[in-house]
Design an enzyme around this catalytic site. Structure first.
Site, PDB file in Angstrom:
ATOM      1  N   TYR A  68     -20.308 -44.426  19.960  1.00  0.00           N
ATOM      2  CA  TYR A  68     -21.337 -43.822  20.796  1.00  0.00           C
ATOM      3  C   TYR A  68     -21.085 -42.329  20.939  1.00  0.00           C
ATOM      4  CZ  TYR A  68     -17.932 -43.044  24.428  1.00  0.00           C
ATOM      5  OH  TYR A  68     -16.854 -42.571  25.123  1.00  0.00           O
ATOM      6  N   GLU A  71     -24.622 -37.066  25.211  1.00  0.00           N
ATOM      7  CA  GLU A  71     -25.174 -35.720  25.091  1.00  0.00           C
ATOM      8  C   GLU A  71     -25.584 -35.219  26.469  1.00  0.00           C
ATOM      9  OE1 GLU A  71     -27.672 -34.942  21.169  1.00  0.00           O
ATOM     10  OE2 GLU A  71     -28.441 -36.671  22.292  1.00  0.00           O
ATOM     11  N   LYS A  83     -35.512 -27.620  23.361  1.00  0.00           N
ATOM     12  CA  LYS A  83     -34.522 -28.439  24.065  1.00  0.00           C
ATOM     13  C   LYS A  83     -33.218 -28.318  23.297  1.00  0.00           C
ATOM     14  CE  LYS A  83     -35.221 -32.696  25.754  1.00  0.00           C
ATOM     15  NZ  LYS A  83     -35.494 -34.151  25.717  1.00  0.00           N
TER      16      LYS A  83
END
Length: 159
Positions: A68, A71, A83
């Site tokens: 995993y 962020e 973004k």
């Protein structure tokens, strides 16, 4: 070692419509719906989509990066449709990349189409050059294509 990758994806959807997805948490929901079996599952850990939001991406087995990553949204600019995120745990950070940033920018081409510019920027020790060669913009390009197609299909169905 410093690296930068970028990909422009032309989509036949207005920039404002694309930004409604990319500038919000809807992006993660659509990735789960459209590409969950290819990329993995996106879940919000904390936040409402603004700066400081934490999102966990759990990769599917066999992905280039195991496990995993988490962020953190470091920039959400509605005016310029930009973004930026930075990996704060897992993923490429666990492999020794620091920082590892993603920038998503929506550029208006004309009133009916736009460009999704996806970029990755990273730094890693020169000793990890072999790992750095595995960094790919392909997942972000796949997301851009899938989102563009989904929104175009949705727009066409409403006509």
């Amino acid at each position: 070692m410093h690296g930068h990758l970028s990909q422009d994806t032309l989509v036949a959807v207005p920039a404002a419509v694309i930004w409604d997805v990319y500038g919000s948490l809807e992006l993660g929901r659509l990735v789960n719906k459209l590409l969950g079996d290819v990329i993995g599952i996106v879940e919000v850990i904390e936040g409402d989509g603004d700066v400081g939001t934490l999102v966990k991406v759990t990769f599917r087995p066999g992905s280039p990066v195991d496990g995993y990553m988490i962020e953190k949204f470091t920039k959400v600019d509605d005016e310029n449709r930009v973004k930026e995120t930075e990996i704060v745990e897992g993923g490429y950070k666990a492999l020794g990349f620091d920082p590892f940033r993603v920038r998503l920018e929506i550029l208006e081409k004309d009133s009916r189409s736009s460009i999704i510019r996806s970029s990755i920027e990273y730094e890693v020790d020169d000793k990890l050059a072999a790992v750095a060669s595995q960094v790919s913009i392909k997942p972000l390009a796949m997301i851009a294509e899938a989102i563009g197609k989904h929104l175009l299909d949705k727009e066409t169905a409403q006509l």
